[in-house]
Design a protein around this motif. Structure first.
Motif, mmCIF file in Angstrom:
data_model
loop_
_atom_site.group_PDB
_atom_site.id
_atom_site.type_symbol
_atom_site.label_atom_id
_atom_site.label_comp_id
_atom_site.label_asym_id
_atom_site.label_seq_id
_atom_site.Cartn_x
_atom_site.Cartn_y
_atom_site.Cartn_z
ATOM 1 N N THR A 27 -78.815 -11.617 84.868
ATOM 2 C CA THR A 27 -78.455 -11.166 83.523
ATOM 3 C C THR A 27 -79.537 -11.549 82.526
ATOM 4 O OG1 THR A 27 -76.084 -11.359 83.951
ATOM 5 C CG2 THR A 27 -76.776 -11.448 81.645
ATOM 6 N N ARG A 52 -81.033 -1.518 80.843
ATOM 7 C CA ARG A 52 -79.752 -1.035 81.378
ATOM 8 C C ARG A 52 -79.969 0.041 82.446
ATOM 9 N NH1 ARG A 52 -74.127 -1.775 80.252
ATOM 10 N NH2 ARG A 52 -74.072 0.493 80.387
ATOM 11 N N ASN A 106 -78.137 -6.333 84.363
ATOM 12 C CA ASN A 106 -76.933 -6.684 83.605
ATOM 13 C C ASN A 106 -77.349 -7.306 82.275
ATOM 14 O OD1 ASN A 106 -74.043 -7.037 83.263
ATOM 15 N ND2 ASN A 106 -74.440 -9.224 83.452
ATOM 16 N N GLY A 165 -76.306 -9.022 78.545
ATOM 17 C CA GLY A 165 -75.345 -9.695 77.694
ATOM 18 C C GLY A 165 -75.980 -9.889 76.331
ATOM 19 N N ASP A 185 -72.481 1.340 75.946
ATOM 20 C CA ASP A 185 -73.371 0.376 76.600
ATOM 21 C C ASP A 185 -73.376 -0.947 75.836
ATOM 22 O OD1 ASP A 185 -74.154 2.398 78.375
ATOM 23 O OD2 ASP A 185 -75.909 2.949 77.169
ATOM 24 N N GLU A 202 -70.071 -2.843 76.152
ATOM 25 C CA GLU A 202 -69.944 -3.394 77.500
ATOM 26 C C GLU A 202 -70.756 -4.677 77.631
ATOM 27 O OE1 GLU A 202 -71.384 -2.268 81.947
ATOM 28 O OE2 GLU A 202 -70.131 -0.772 80.954
ATOM 29 N N ALA A 203 -71.979 -4.689 77.084
ATOM 30 C CA ALA A 203 -72.814 -5.889 77.159
ATOM 31 C C ALA A 203 -72.147 -7.063 76.451
ATOM 32 C CB ALA A 203 -74.190 -5.608 76.546
ATOM 33 N N GLY A 252 -70.391 -7.420 80.291
ATOM 34 C CA GLY A 252 -71.681 -7.950 80.735
ATOM 35 C C GLY A 252 -71.741 -9.458 80.589
ATOM 36 N N ARG A 256 -69.305 -11.139 83.096
ATOM 37 C CA ARG A 256 -69.871 -11.123 84.451
ATOM 38 C C ARG A 256 -70.894 -12.255 84.612
ATOM 39 N NH1 ARG A 256 -72.043 -6.123 84.398
ATOM 40 N NH2 ARG A 256 -70.049 -5.216 85.022
#
Length: 477
Positions: A295, A317, A322, A324, A359, A362-363, A367, A370
């Motif tokens: 990440t 991406r 991944n 964050g 996107d 999600e990060a 993200g 995860r």
């Protein structure tokens, strides 16, 4: 165990397990009990001890911030906004970071200010990368946040005696001792009665840690099932230092040592081998990150102030990295940070389609979760923790609210954050913090900064007054 129901929210950003993505769900309910989400959908018909009227609100998962320095960065407001060392490629790390440091009295107020700003901007989980300080765990717990405690340790400290050469004072035994103390602190965090603290292993910077410290810390993190984070590829100076020492780029060196993995996080990861400021003879760093599941913790504000940027979020991406997001510096406003992520990415790519708001969100949720090894945060779904943010979609700055997430990120920001719930407990209500006296902490920090400024000539290599280093916007008459 009491059940709370958010009934008939105008929008819910729900998790769709089939597509493994967030979705809009209009006119929906969210029910939670004992800190755990039990229902997300329409027509909840179970019992509810408390009902929150969701009309006029968007319910979304709390944001996950994977890279932050609450114990130090709030002190730098007004000092490092426009400074960067010209002889060190405009980084502020080596010349200014060591001299703008709060004393022990200032640290708790730094932390309270940072956590206040994070909560008010919808963050429910934060990774606190700090040097250990007294009362740290209880201070974090009092905020009501979910905190990944990440005590940093290192084998060397950096310094400059002239503003163009970085030198290192090595003490490997001290680094090993700091690492042992960090693991003890992580154990204490995971046993804390709040139940909201957990740990991460953080050798501070790639250029200040010995090979032994890097390997040993990674091995122990893996054995304990912990994430492992390091600042790397964060400056041109560091890039040149690592290539000089090892013949590898920073990312290449970590890969060579076997330290890239699905639980590894690279703080910043800007200067890859294909970055125009550090073009190397290889072209593998991006693939290394993607192939290992590593990440990147992206924090654009601190670099944008110095004319430095990742190239670019969307490209990483698409390569399969991944991503964050973190708030490395002040203000610790996650929604402001997300807006800048989007704008910097699009300008660097010269392409408005390099990334989408999906996107970005999600990060800032999945993200980050995860990267921290958590499947129970960053999403609104049954069996996940009840970390929920209610956004006032009737706020004037949210209107028109055709697409409420975009209105939140690109227009309203934290002004529309109404309620923040962590582990089923309300910590922000009607835009007011319930756990921290933000105003008092900010006032105390203002006084602490005066002490820091008075001591700057004693710490600076050239013994300059603070106004020489960071001139005020206007001259005073």
């Amino acid at each position: 165990m009491a059940t709370t129901l958010i009934r008939n929210a105008e929008f819910v950003i729900a998790w769709d397990a089939g597509s493994q993505s967030h979705v809009y769900m209009p006119d929906a309910d969210v029910a939670y009990e004992d800190g755990v989400i039990r229902f997300v959908g329409r027509g909840y018909d179970g019992a509810a001890d408390t009902v929150i009227d969701g009309r006029g609100f968007m319910a979304m998962p709390g944001l996950v911030n994977i890279h932050s320095h609450p114990s130090s960065e709030p002190m730098n407001k007004g000092l490092t906004d426009e400074v960067g060392t010209p002889g060190l490629y405009n980084s502020s790390l080596y010349e200014y970071l060591p001299i703008f440091r709060g004393d022990a009295e200032a640290v708790p107020n730094c932390v309270r200010v940072a956590l206040s700003e994070l909560l008010l901007s919808g963050v429910t989980t934060v990774a606190d990368l700090s040097m250990a300080h007294p009362g740290w765990l209880d201070l974090l717990a009092e905020s009501g946040m979910r905190v990944c405690v990440a005590p940093m340790f290192r084998s060397a400290r950096w310094y400059t005696k002239n503003g163009h050469l970085v030198e290192y004072a090595w003490d490997e035994a001290s680094g090993e001792k700091q690492m042992a103390e960090a693991f003890t602190l992580i154990e204490r965090a995971e046993q804390h009665p709040s139940g909201r603290l957990f740990g991460m292993v953080v050798p501070a910077q790639i250029d200040t840690c010995s090979e032994t410290l890097l390997k040993d810390s990674f091995t122990e993190a893996k054995a304990r099932g912990l994430s492992w984070q390091i600042h790397a590829a964060q400056s041109v100076t560091e890039f040149h230092e690592i290539t000089r020492r090892h013949g590898h780029t920073p990312i290449g060196w970590l890969d060579h040592l076997g330290l890239l993995s699905e639980r590894s996080i690279i703080g910043h990861g800007i200067f890859l081998d294909d970055h125009p400021s550090t073009r190397w003879h290889t072209d593998r760093d991006m693939a290394r990150l993607a192939e290992t599941g590593t990440t990147v913790a992206h924090c654009p504000t601190v670099f944008a102030r110095r004319g430095i940027s990742l190239k670019d979020f969307g490209r990483y991406r698409r390569a399969g990295v991944n991503m964050g997001v973190g708030t490395d510096t002040y203000p610790h406003n996650m929604l402001d940070e997300l807006r800048l992520v989007a704008y910097i990415a699009r300008t660097q790519a010269t392409n408005p389609r390099t990334m989408s708001s999906a996107d970005l969100f999600e990060a800032a949720t999945i993200g980050g979760a995860r990267a921290l090894g958590r499947e129970d945060i960053g999403r609104l779904a049954p069996r996940c923790r009840a970390d929920i943010v209610l956004v006032d979609v009737t706020h004037p700055r949210m209107r028109p609210a055709r697409d409420p997430l975009r209105s939140l990120i690109y227009a309203a920001g934290d002004r529309a954050v109404h309620t923040v719930i962590v582990d089923g407990q309300k910590v922000v209500d009607a835009g007011r913090l319930l756990t921290i006296d933000y105003e008092q902490a900010a006032a105390a920090l203002h006084e602490a900064q005066k002490r820091v400024m008075a001591n700057v000539p004693n710490l600076d290599w050239a013994h300059r007054h603070v106004d020489e280093i960071s001139p005020p916007t206007f001259r005073t008459i």
